[in-house]
Motif scaffolding. Structure first.
Motif, short mmCIF file in Angstrom:
data_model
loop_
_atom_site.label_atom_id
_atom_site.label_comp_id
_atom_site.label_asym_id
_atom_site.label_seq_id
_atom_site.Cartn_x
_atom_site.Cartn_y
_atom_site.Cartn_z
N SER A 23 40.74 31.72 35.04
CA SER A 23 40.54 31.77 36.48
C SER A 23 40.72 33.20 36.97
CB SER A 23 41.53 30.86 37.18
OG SER A 23 41.39 30.97 38.58
N PRO A 24 39.94 33.62 37.95
CA PRO A 24 40.09 34.97 38.48
C PRO A 24 41.23 35.11 39.50
CG PRO A 24 38.26 33.88 39.57
CD PRO A 24 38.76 32.94 38.52
N LEU A 25 41.83 33.99 39.91
CA LEU A 25 42.86 34.04 40.94
C LEU A 25 44.23 34.45 40.40
CD1 LEU A 25 42.05 30.79 42.95
CD2 LEU A 25 41.31 33.11 43.42
N LYS A 26 45.10 34.84 41.31
CA LYS A 26 46.49 35.19 40.97
C LYS A 26 47.25 33.93 40.58
CE LYS A 26 46.57 39.60 42.28
NZ LYS A 26 46.82 40.65 41.35
N ASP A 27 48.35 34.12 39.85
CA ASP A 27 49.13 32.99 39.33
C ASP A 27 49.66 32.07 40.43
OD1 ASP A 27 50.89 34.89 40.27
OD2 ASP A 27 52.13 34.93 38.48
N TYR A 28 50.19 32.63 41.51
CA TYR A 28 50.75 31.79 42.57
C TYR A 28 49.68 30.95 43.25
CZ TYR A 28 49.17 35.61 45.59
OH TYR A 28 48.41 36.55 46.22
N ARG A 29 48.47 31.50 43.32
CA ARG A 29 47.36 30.78 43.96
C ARG A 29 46.91 29.60 43.08
NH1 ARG A 29 45.73 29.09 48.26
NH2 ARG A 29 43.52 29.12 48.57
N ILE A 30 46.82 29.82 41.77
CA ILE A 30 46.45 28.74 40.85
C ILE A 30 47.51 27.66 40.87
CG2 ILE A 30 46.10 28.18 38.41
CD1 ILE A 30 43.73 29.55 39.55
N CYS A 31 48.79 28.03 40.86
CA CYS A 31 49.87 27.05 40.93
C CYS A 31 49.78 26.21 42.20
CB CYS A 31 51.23 27.73 40.84
SG CYS A 31 51.67 28.15 39.17
N LEU A 60 57.04 41.40 30.16
CA LEU A 60 57.32 40.33 31.11
C LEU A 60 56.04 39.57 31.47
CD1 LEU A 60 59.74 42.27 33.47
CD2 LEU A 60 60.33 40.71 31.61
N PHE A 61 56.16 38.24 31.51
CA PHE A 61 55.05 37.38 31.87
C PHE A 61 55.49 36.44 32.99
CE2 PHE A 61 54.48 38.56 27.46
CZ PHE A 61 53.16 38.96 27.44
N SER A 62 54.62 36.25 33.96
CA SER A 62 54.90 35.37 35.07
C SER A 62 55.07 33.93 34.56
CB SER A 62 53.74 35.45 36.07
OG SER A 62 53.98 34.62 37.15
N LEU A 63 56.07 33.20 35.09
CA LEU A 63 56.39 31.87 34.58
C LEU A 63 56.73 30.93 35.74
CD1 LEU A 63 56.99 30.12 32.01
CD2 LEU A 63 59.35 30.87 32.23
N TYR A 64 56.15 29.73 35.69
CA TYR A 64 56.43 28.67 36.66
C TYR A 64 56.82 27.42 35.90
CZ TYR A 64 54.03 31.63 40.04
OH TYR A 64 53.67 32.67 40.84
N HIS A 65 57.65 26.57 36.52
CA HIS A 65 58.15 25.37 35.84
C HIS A 65 58.05 24.15 36.75
CE1 HIS A 65 61.48 22.59 34.62
NE2 HIS A 65 60.85 22.73 33.49
N TYR A 76 55.16 24.16 31.86
CA TYR A 76 55.35 25.59 32.08
C TYR A 76 53.98 26.22 32.27
CZ TYR A 76 60.07 24.85 30.38
OH TYR A 76 61.35 24.40 30.23
N PHE A 77 53.81 26.92 33.37
CA PHE A 77 52.58 27.64 33.66
C PHE A 77 52.90 29.12 33.51
CE2 PHE A 77 49.67 29.83 36.51
CZ PHE A 77 48.45 29.28 36.14
N MET A 78 52.19 29.80 32.60
CA MET A 78 52.52 31.21 32.36
C MET A 78 51.26 32.06 32.26
SD MET A 78 53.78 30.66 28.47
CE MET A 78 54.21 28.97 28.72
N ALA A 79 51.42 33.30 32.63
CA ALA A 79 50.31 34.25 32.56
C ALA A 79 50.15 34.74 31.12
CB ALA A 79 50.58 35.43 33.48
#
Length: 141
Positions: A23-31, A60-65, A76-79
């Motif tokens: 996806s071309p979007l930023k991580d927070y937008r996809i989440c 460092l990699f962006s991480l969501y849980h 876990y959603f990660m870049a």
């Protein structure tokens, strides 16, 4: 004198499901879009710190849980692209990964994949076999 040689074979237990997302979007937008589409509640976690190459230091990699409390399944959603390199260098076309730990039913997994592919901003969401990835150790945390 004859010495017996014994070899220790270490095999990593890959007890997770891996989905690659483009996806071309930023991580927070996809989440946000995944939360809205799948009724998830991804929250930002501290960045994942991985030692990719000797001497380079931590990347460092962006991480969501998110956690399904009913089945105790962790999402876990990660870049894939971090501060100084890729989490999985052999998959540079994948922008993000959705890593699912603990048990998930095949039907639930198919429903998640279908829902992810229906989000217009996600170009592709594909299940990946972690055993076929050379840098799979980067996904263990």
């Amino acid at each position: 004198m004859i010495l017996n040689k014994k070899f220790l074979k270490f095999e990593i237990d890959l007890d997770f499901v891996l989905i690659a997302l483009t996806s071309p979007l930023k991580d927070y937008r996809i989440c946000y879009l995944i939360n809205k589409s799948l009724n998830f509640n991804f929250t930002k976690s501290p960045d994942l710190s991985v030692d990719i190459q000797q001497g380079v230091g931590q990347v460092l990699f962006s991480l969501y849980h998110y956690n399904w409390e009913t089945t105790e399944t962790d999402f876990y959603f990660m870049a894939n692209k971090g501060s100084d390199g890729y989490l999985v260098p052999e998959m540079k076309k994948a922008d993000y990964f959705l890593l699912i730990k603990n048990y998930i039913d095949e039907k639930d997994l198919d429903d998640i994949l279908t829902a992810l592919n229906k989000i217009p901003e996600i170009v592709a969401a594909v299940k990946i076999d972690p055993k076929k990835i050379k840098s799979r150790e980067n996904l263990l945390f």
